[in-house]
Design an enzyme around this catalytic site. Structure first.
Site, short mmCIF file in Angstrom:
data_model
loop_
_atom_site.label_atom_id
_atom_site.label_comp_id
_atom_site.label_asym_id
_atom_site.label_seq_id
_atom_site.Cartn_x
_atom_site.Cartn_y
_atom_site.Cartn_z
N LYS A 182 0.86 -1.18 0.00
CA LYS A 182 0.00 0.00 0.00
C LYS A 182 0.89 1.23 0.00
CE LYS A 182 -2.94 2.83 2.99
NZ LYS A 182 -3.61 2.99 4.30
N GLU A 227 -8.57 12.46 12.25
CA GLU A 227 -7.75 11.32 12.70
C GLU A 227 -6.91 11.70 13.92
OE1 GLU A 227 -5.37 7.56 10.83
OE2 GLU A 227 -6.28 9.08 9.56
N GLY A 244 -9.74 4.02 4.30
CA GLY A 244 -10.91 3.56 3.57
C GLY A 244 -11.93 4.67 3.56
#
Length: 428
Positions: A182, A227, A244
């Site tokens: 990723k 976050e 996501g």
């Protein structure tokens, strides 16, 4: 956290006189910040009306390179040890506090900063307080409303949207050939106004519209992050992992039903679940050496924000060993949510494909108090006001790329993530 500075450190450490007193409800925190302060001297960490706002600069340090976190913490330890503190509130964030913003990469030209303000107003659990640092007056200054930016023009950053879409395609190919699992690719935009951009305007808009995020400002970096990299409070450590994402349906009579369907599809998406798992795994691995026990949920939940839906997981643990919140933030950075997996190779891919210095975008941003407690977020949904030319701000957005990613969809996701800052720059 060591509280014994070396003789050399003690000789150059400012001696701070700190007083915190209870305050009657001051109302909206962001509205208390006075006008006329340069962007780098306005500080904020506010969510749902609680948190901290501050202004002025009683002391600060700029750090860079591999030791930017350690150097800042050593300076902070010495500052705490030398300070005279009178704190009648004794809550996390009262007493001596510093705000910090750290670069994403150790090689960044922008470096990092830890700033001790002159005045701090905080609210937590129905109590409010005022902290003054090296000031004889404890009177809140008169304030005037923030002015909206005018004549704002947008320009492409390092890459045009089409060029960035091509970079995403290159990243997907690297993933499919096994170079990385990723990688998180970011893009930037430049916005220029007719006059200096008032960070108070941006904070007011962000705090009102994105109440479930932390509206932050440190050293000219302004944003609203969803976050929480880490919170450390009286031995409890928590971290919120987001990875996501899907764009919401938008306004309309059927939008609520559409958003429910989108949330369901996000929760089932193998691509997004894979991306999320990498991020959770990296946070767990970074926190475990500092915790005696941990709680890591088996499945994420869907976090609803005005512009997007996120897969989210709240990781928690019991602190062991006494590491400060800044030490924990340094251990967690960079997580797979902002860099990729494996970390070192993903960072090399970022350097190859982004063609820009992220500066402090996607780095830790937040605050620390004298006990080492504090809150640190990831500097997302943000913009860096140019200190030398405050009419100019550089906006950022990033997307996690895995094998199942689609370049066109990633561009659309980046636009959704740019929208909070784009909207905050408008007067409507």
């Amino acid at each position: 956290m060591s509280l014994s500075p070396s003789p050399a450190d003690a000789a150059r450490t400012p001696h701070l006189r700190v007083r915190t007193q209870e305050l009657a409800d001051p109302g909206d925190l962001v509205s208390l910040v006075p006008a006329g302060r340069p962007a780098e001297d306005v500080m904020s960490w506010v969510r749902r009306g609680e948190g901290l706002v501050a202004w002025g600069r009683a002391a600060s340090i700029a750090t860079s390179g591999d030791e930017r976190f350690a150097d800042a913490e050593s300076w902070w330890d010495a500052l705490v040890a030398a300070a005279d503190v009178e704190d009648e509130v004794a809550l996390p964030g009262s007493g001596l506090v510093a705000f910090g913003s750290f670069s994403f990469r150790n090689s960044s030209d922008e470096g990092s900063a830890l700033v001790v303000p002159e005045m701090v107003v905080g609210r937590r659990g129905g109590r409010a307080w005022l902290t003054t640092i090296n000031r004889t007056s404890d009177r809140l200054p008169d304030v005037t409303p923030a002015l909206a930016p005018t004549g704002v023009e947008a320009r492409d950053g390092a890459l045009t949207p089409a060029q960035w879409r091509s970079a995403v395609s290159d990243a997907i190919e690297m993933i499919r050939t096994g170079r990385v699992e990723k990688v998180v690719l970011a893009r930037d935009e430049i916005h220029v106004a007719d006059a200096d951009i008032d960070p108070r305007w941006l904070l007011t808009r962000l705090a009102a519209r994105y109440r479930d995020t932390w509206a932050f400002a440190v050293d000219g970096l302004v944003g609203a992050t969803p976050e929480l990299l880490v919170r450390s409070e009286k031995g409890l450590v928590t971290s919120r992992v987001l990875a996501g994402t899907i764009r919401r349906a938008g306004a309309g009579a059927s939008s609520e039903e559409q958003d429910l369907a989108l949330a369901a599809s996000l929760a089932r998406s193998s691509k997004d679940l894979e991306e999320h798992e990498y991020a959770v795994r990296s946070v767990e691995a970074a926190l475990r050496p500092h915790c005696s026990s941990m709680n890591v949920p088996d499945a994420p939940f869907v976090l609803n924000l005005p512009n997007v839906l996120h897969l989210a997981t709240d990781v928690s643990g019991a602190l062991a060993g006494g590491a400060s919140s800044l030490t924990l933030a340094a251990s967690l950075h960079p997580s797979a949510a902002v860099c990729g997996t494996p970390t070192n190779e993903a960072a090399l891919v970022i350097d190859e494909l982004e063609h820009m210095d992220r500066g402090r975008y996607a780095g830790p941003v937040g605050w620390i108090d004298a006990a080492g407690d504090g809150e640190w977020g990831i500097a997302l949904r943000s913009g860096q006001i140019d200190i030398e030319n405050p009419c100019r701000i550089r906006l950022f957005a990033g997307c996690g790329i895995v094998a199942g990613s689609d370049p066109v969809s990633e561009v659309a996701e980046s636009v959704a993530k740019l929208s909070p800052m784009r909207e905050a720059l408008r007067d409507d």
